[in-house]
Design a protein around this motif. Structure first.
Motif, PDB file in Angstrom:
ATOM      1  N   LEU A   1      -0.193  26.198 -47.297  1.00 46.22           N
ATOM      2  CA  LEU A   1      -1.412  26.112 -48.117  1.00 46.22           C
ATOM      3  C   LEU A   1      -1.601  24.690 -48.645  1.00 46.22           C
ATOM      4  O   LEU A   1      -2.716  24.177 -48.666  1.00 46.22           O
ATOM      5  CB  LEU A   1      -1.362  27.110 -49.279  1.00 46.22           C
ATOM      6  CG  LEU A   1      -1.540  28.581 -48.909  1.00 46.22           C
ATOM      7  CD1 LEU A   1      -1.258  29.477 -50.114  1.00 46.22           C
ATOM      8  CD2 LEU A   1      -2.940  28.846 -48.369  1.00 46.22           C
ATOM      9  N   GLN A   2      -0.524  24.054 -49.058  1.00 45.53           N
ATOM     10  CA  GLN A   2      -0.614  22.672 -49.532  1.00 45.53           C
ATOM     11  C   GLN A   2      -1.027  21.728 -48.410  1.00 45.53           C
ATOM     12  O   GLN A   2      -1.819  20.818 -48.624  1.00 45.53           O
ATOM     13  CB  GLN A   2       0.724  22.213 -50.126  1.00 45.53           C
ATOM     14  CG  GLN A   2       1.038  22.849 -51.451  1.00 45.53           C
ATOM     15  CD  GLN A   2       2.401  22.436 -51.975  1.00 45.53           C
ATOM     16  OE1 GLN A   2       3.138  21.705 -51.317  1.00 45.53           O
ATOM     17  NE2 GLN A   2       2.740  22.928 -53.143  1.00 45.53           N
ATOM     18  N   ARG A   3      -0.476  21.950 -47.217  1.00 41.79           N
ATOM     19  CA  ARG A   3      -0.868  21.132 -46.054  1.00 41.79           C
ATOM     20  C   ARG A   3      -2.350  21.297 -45.765  1.00 41.79           C
ATOM     21  O   ARG A   3      -3.065  20.331 -45.513  1.00 41.79           O
ATOM     22  CB  ARG A   3      -0.080  21.559 -44.807  1.00 41.79           C
ATOM     23  CG  ARG A   3       1.235  20.889 -44.626  1.00 41.79           C
ATOM     24  CD  ARG A   3       1.952  21.470 -43.406  1.00 41.79           C
ATOM     25  NE  ARG A   3       1.151  21.395 -42.190  1.00 41.79           N
ATOM     26  CZ  ARG A   3       1.254  20.447 -41.271  1.00 41.79           C
ATOM     27  NH1 ARG A   3       2.127  19.501 -41.414  1.00 41.79           N
ATOM     28  NH2 ARG A   3       0.487  20.469 -40.192  1.00 41.79           N
ATOM     29  N   GLN A   4      -2.793  22.564 -45.782  1.00 40.46           N
ATOM     30  CA  GLN A   4      -4.202  22.864 -45.503  1.00 40.46           C
ATOM     31  C   GLN A   4      -5.089  22.183 -46.541  1.00 40.46           C
ATOM     32  O   GLN A   4      -6.108  21.594 -46.212  1.00 40.46           O
ATOM     33  CB  GLN A   4      -4.404  24.379 -45.528  1.00 40.46           C
ATOM     34  CG  GLN A   4      -5.816  24.825 -45.241  1.00 40.46           C
ATOM     35  CD  GLN A   4      -5.963  26.347 -45.358  1.00 40.46           C
ATOM     36  OE1 GLN A   4      -5.051  27.049 -45.773  1.00 40.46           O
ATOM     37  NE2 GLN A   4      -7.116  26.836 -44.997  1.00 40.46           N
ATOM     38  N   GLU A   5      -4.685  22.249 -47.795  1.00 40.55           N
ATOM     39  CA  GLU A   5      -5.459  21.622 -48.858  1.00 40.55           C
ATOM     40  C   GLU A   5      -5.472  20.103 -48.690  1.00 40.55           C
ATOM     41  O   GLU A   5      -6.499  19.457 -48.879  1.00 40.55           O
ATOM     42  CB  GLU A   5      -4.876  22.010 -50.216  1.00 40.55           C
ATOM     43  CG  GLU A   5      -5.792  21.656 -51.350  1.00 40.55           C
ATOM     44  CD  GLU A   5      -5.373  22.355 -52.627  1.00 40.55           C
ATOM     45  OE1 GLU A   5      -4.844  21.665 -53.514  1.00 40.55           O
ATOM     46  OE2 GLU A   5      -5.578  23.566 -52.739  1.00 40.55           O
TER      47      GLU A   5
END
Length: 149
Positions: free
Chosen positions: A80-84
């Motif tokens: 999720l952090q990567r996607q963000e």
């Protein structure tokens, strides 16, 4: 929050030589192969000290990568952090929206909001607690998700 957030941003997938879409058994296989390759006990005695240090650093990095990617919960949070992070690099935020302003869809357990292009922004209840940026499913617009309090 998870402990790995304090670690400088590293691409844990590339450390393992894996694709972000790799399944858990592929990740484990890559981890096991690399951890054996760089294990300090596996290094020959005639290798220069600097090379040994590099191998130990690589070994530690591989171990850190597995601690994050080898656990479903920390892997999900990291993804999720990567996607963000990817979204932040995509373009500017179009609007700031409170979760309470989005519509709850009981059928698929998501919050959604119509985009001006006709597409929609959607986020699951679990993701809503983790992410702050949501992209439209049709265009490149991004909204920032805000929480009261």
């Amino acid at each position: 929050m998870m402990a790995f957030e304090q670690i400088p941003k590293k691409d844990w997938y590339s450390i393992l030589g894996a694709d972000p879409s790799a399944n858990m058994s592929d990740l484990k296989q890559k981890y096991q192969k690399l951890i054996l390759l760089y294990h300090p006990d596996k290094q020959s005695a005639d290798v220069p000290a600097g090379t040994v240090e590099e191998c130990i650093q690589k070994f530690i990095e591989i171990d850190q990568a597995w601690k994050i990617l080898g656990n479903e919960e920390t892997k999900k949070e990291y993804d999720l952090q990567r996607q963000e992070g990817d979204l932040r690099n995509t373009g500017p935020v179009d609007a700031q929206v409170y979760l309470e302003e989005m519509c709850w869809n009981e059928g698929d357990h998501t919050f959604s909001l119509s985009c001006r292009c006709g597409g929609k922004y959607s986020v699951s209840k679990d993701e809503a607690e983790e992410v702050t940026l949501i992209s439209c499913d049709t265009c490149s617009l991004i909204i920032e998700l805000l929480h009261y309090g």
